[in-house]
Design an enzyme around this catalytic site. Structure first.
Site, PDB file in Angstrom:
ATOM      1  N   SER A 145       0.852  -1.193   0.000  1.00 54.23           N
ATOM      2  CA  SER A 145       0.000   0.000   0.000  1.00 54.23           C
ATOM      3  C   SER A 145       0.885   1.239   0.000  1.00 54.23           C
ATOM      4  O   SER A 145       1.996   1.226   0.548  1.00 54.23           O
ATOM      5  CB  SER A 145      -0.866   0.020   1.261  1.00 54.23           C
ATOM      6  OG  SER A 145      -1.532   1.264   1.386  1.00 54.23           O
ATOM      7  N   TYR A 203      -1.717  -0.656  10.276  1.00 51.67           N
ATOM      8  CA  TYR A 203      -1.875  -1.162   8.900  1.00 51.67           C
ATOM      9  C   TYR A 203      -0.692  -0.698   8.031  1.00 51.67           C
ATOM     10  O   TYR A 203      -0.101  -1.494   7.303  1.00 51.67           O
ATOM     11  CB  TYR A 203      -3.213  -0.649   8.343  1.00 51.67           C
ATOM     12  CG  TYR A 203      -3.411  -0.829   6.861  1.00 51.67           C
ATOM     13  CD1 TYR A 203      -3.935  -2.018   6.346  1.00 51.67           C
ATOM     14  CD2 TYR A 203      -3.100   0.192   5.957  1.00 51.67           C
ATOM     15  CE1 TYR A 203      -4.130  -2.177   4.977  1.00 51.67           C
ATOM     16  CE2 TYR A 203      -3.292   0.043   4.604  1.00 51.67           C
ATOM     17  CZ  TYR A 203      -3.811  -1.139   4.109  1.00 51.67           C
ATOM     18  OH  TYR A 203      -4.000  -1.302   2.750  1.00 51.67           O
TER      19      TYR A 203
HETATM   20  P1  NAP Z   1     -11.502  -5.675   0.018  1.00 52.10           P
HETATM   21  O1  NAP Z   1     -12.283  -5.062  -1.106  1.00 52.10           O
HETATM   22  O2  NAP Z   1     -11.858  -5.335   1.413  1.00 52.10           O
HETATM   23  O3  NAP Z   1     -11.551  -7.271  -0.196  1.00 52.10           O
HETATM   24  C1  NAP Z   1     -11.046  -8.090   0.795  1.00 52.10           C
HETATM   25  C2  NAP Z   1     -10.855  -9.494   0.236  1.00 52.10           C
HETATM   26  O4  NAP Z   1      -9.995 -10.215   1.101  1.00 52.10           O
HETATM   27  C3  NAP Z   1     -12.163 -10.261   0.160  1.00 52.10           C
HETATM   28  O5  NAP Z   1     -12.091 -11.107  -0.964  1.00 52.10           O
HETATM   29  C4  NAP Z   1     -12.138 -11.078   1.463  1.00 52.10           C
HETATM   30  O6  NAP Z   1     -12.892 -12.284   1.402  1.00 52.10           O
HETATM   31  C5  NAP Z   1     -10.661 -11.393   1.530  1.00 52.10           C
HETATM   32  N1  NAP Z   1     -10.174 -11.741   2.873  1.00 52.10           N
HETATM   33  C6  NAP Z   1     -10.138 -10.968   3.978  1.00 52.10           C
HETATM   34  N2  NAP Z   1      -9.560 -11.645   4.998  1.00 52.10           N
HETATM   35  C7  NAP Z   1      -9.227 -12.873   4.515  1.00 52.10           C
HETATM   36  C8  NAP Z   1      -8.633 -14.020   5.081  1.00 52.10           C
HETATM   37  N3  NAP Z   1      -8.229 -14.045   6.360  1.00 52.10           N
HETATM   38  N4  NAP Z   1      -8.451 -15.109   4.297  1.00 52.10           N
HETATM   39  C9  NAP Z   1      -8.843 -15.097   3.003  1.00 52.10           C
HETATM   40  N5  NAP Z   1      -9.412 -14.039   2.396  1.00 52.10           N
HETATM   41  C10 NAP Z   1      -9.607 -12.928   3.162  1.00 52.10           C
HETATM   42  O7  NAP Z   1      -9.944  -5.352  -0.129  1.00 52.10           O
HETATM   43  P2  NAP Z   1      -9.163  -4.480  -1.242  1.00 52.10           P
HETATM   44  O8  NAP Z   1      -9.387  -3.038  -0.971  1.00 52.10           O
HETATM   45  O9  NAP Z   1      -9.394  -5.037  -2.598  1.00 52.10           O
HETATM   46  O10 NAP Z   1      -7.663  -4.778  -0.785  1.00 52.10           O
HETATM   47  C11 NAP Z   1      -6.837  -5.723  -1.424  1.00 52.10           C
HETATM   48  C12 NAP Z   1      -5.406  -5.409  -1.056  1.00 52.10           C
HETATM   49  O11 NAP Z   1      -5.076  -4.101  -1.512  1.00 52.10           O
HETATM   50  C13 NAP Z   1      -5.123  -5.400   0.454  1.00 52.10           C
HETATM   51  O12 NAP Z   1      -3.856  -5.956   0.708  1.00 52.10           O
HETATM   52  C14 NAP Z   1      -5.136  -3.934   0.809  1.00 52.10           C
HETATM   53  O13 NAP Z   1      -4.372  -3.667   1.957  1.00 52.10           O
HETATM   54  C15 NAP Z   1      -4.504  -3.358  -0.442  1.00 52.10           C
HETATM   55  N6  NAP Z   1      -4.780  -1.936  -0.636  1.00 52.10           N
HETATM   56  C16 NAP Z   1      -6.038  -1.483  -0.875  1.00 52.10           C
HETATM   57  C17 NAP Z   1      -6.246  -0.117  -1.034  1.00 52.10           C
HETATM   58  C18 NAP Z   1      -7.601   0.457  -1.303  1.00 52.10           C
HETATM   59  O14 NAP Z   1      -7.721   1.697  -1.321  1.00 52.10           O
HETATM   60  N7  NAP Z   1      -8.617  -0.339  -1.545  1.00 52.10           N
HETATM   61  C19 NAP Z   1      -5.171   0.773  -0.938  1.00 52.10           C
HETATM   62  C20 NAP Z   1      -3.916   0.269  -0.679  1.00 52.10           C
HETATM   63  C21 NAP Z   1      -3.719  -1.094  -0.534  1.00 52.10           C
HETATM   64  P3  NAP Z   1     -14.492 -12.305   1.760  1.00 52.10           P
HETATM   65  O15 NAP Z   1     -15.188 -11.631   0.601  1.00 52.10           O
HETATM   66  O16 NAP Z   1     -14.801 -13.752   1.880  1.00 52.10           O
HETATM   67  O17 NAP Z   1     -14.647 -11.517   3.026  1.00 52.10           O
END
Ligand code: NAP
Length: 248
Positions: free
Chosen positions: A143, A157
């Site tokens: 991130s 985080y």
């Molecule tokens: P998200 O929309 O909240 O999706 C979370 C996903 O992770 C879902 O598929 C969830 O499954 C799964 N998950 C959560 N805990 C889990 C576990 N213990 N075991 C297996 N699966 C698990 O997340 P996102 O925003 O796409 O983030 C993806 C990555 O990008 C993360 O590493 C996040 O830190 C990084 N990131 C995101 C942003 C942003 O602005 N969105 C910015 C910087 C970095 P379920 O659907 O079954 O709950």
């Protein structure tokens, strides 16, 4: 070579977009998720409708035994993993460091850091046993918070993502002699559900005008970079970081 990509946390957000992108490029995709079966099923349905191939794998990646079982199931159902996207990352309610307790901090580290090591370990075993390792690759999803610090929101985080940056550098050096490439993407403000988990579903809209590009990003924009880093087009790229953060 049969390309089998395992994407952790792939039922929603960046993981789901990565599944769609990789399936369109001919990878067999292993769609891992924790509990949202309906979201995961709709991702699988989408890739099948466009002629892609893959399967769902429920597993909590913070459980080491479950991860070992996950890799074994993927190998049995789709073939040995050749590409890994370490994508799961979670955050908790926004607060300052002075309010945080050890339980919260440890929960973040156990979800965001340890599983990246364990998933990589299991992937490397399958790379070495079943593939030409020079064609295998890992992308870690970190991130922009690792650079910016997450002040007043979630420094825990941000620190967990700093660990992923170091992990990427170290693992890329350990694996370079076998040709396995390890790279990292650092998204910024991306429209996904994660912000609601921090207690501010509209967070991206609040911050968008402060970014040089004046907008939030999409999961697809991150998935494009992940797919490129995994591909042979990035064959001389390892230990590298792509920031997808609108210029910040
Ligand atoms: P998200 O929309 O909240 O999706 C979370 C996903 O992770 C879902 O598929 C969830 O499954 C799964 N998950 C959560 N805990 C889990 C576990 N213990 N075991 C297996 N699966 C698990 O997340 P996102 O925003 O796409 O983030 C993806 C990555 O990008 C993360 O590493 C996040 O830190 C990084 N990131 C995101 C942003 C942003 O602005 N969105 C910015 C910087 C970095 P379920 O659907 O079954 O709950």
């Amino acid at each position: 070579m049969l390309k089998v990509a395992l994407i952790t946390g792939a039922s929603r957000g960046i993981g789901a977009a990565t599944v769609l992108k990789l399936a369109s490029k001919g990878y067999k995709v292993a769609i891992n998720f924790k509990s949202n079966t309906s979201a995961a099923s709709s991702v699988l349905e989408k890739i099948r409708k466009s002629g892609g191939d893959g399967a769902l794998f429920q597993a909590d990646i913070s459980d080491e035994k479950a991860v070992i079982e996950l890799f074994s199931q993927v190998q049995d159902e789709l073939g040995a993993v050749s590409h890994l996207v370490n994508n799961v990352g979670v955050l908790q309610a926004q607060m300052r460091v002075e309010q945080m307790n050890a339980e919260r901090i440890n929960a973040i580290l156990m979800q965001n850091v340890t599983p990246y090591f364990i998933c990589a370990r299991e992937a490397i075993k399958q790379f070495r046993a079943h593939h030409d390792t020079t064609k295998c690759a890992i992308v870690n999803v970190s991130s922009a918070a690792s650079r910016l610090g997450g002040a007043n929101e979630y420094v825990d985080y941000a620190a967990s993502k700093g660990a992923i940056d170091s992990f990427t550098t170290g693992l890329s050096l350990e694996l370079a002699d076998s040709g396995i490439r390890v790279n990292c993407v650092r998204p910024g403000c991306i429209y996904t559900d994660i912000h609601a988990d921090g207690g501010e579903p509209q967070r991206v809209d609040r911050l968008a005008s402060l970014l040089p590009l004046k907008r939030g990003g999409s999961s697809e924009e991150v998935a494009n970079a992940i797919a490129w880093l995994l591909s042979d087009e990035a064959s001389y790229v390892t230990g590298s970081f792509i920031d997808l953060a609108g210029g910040k």
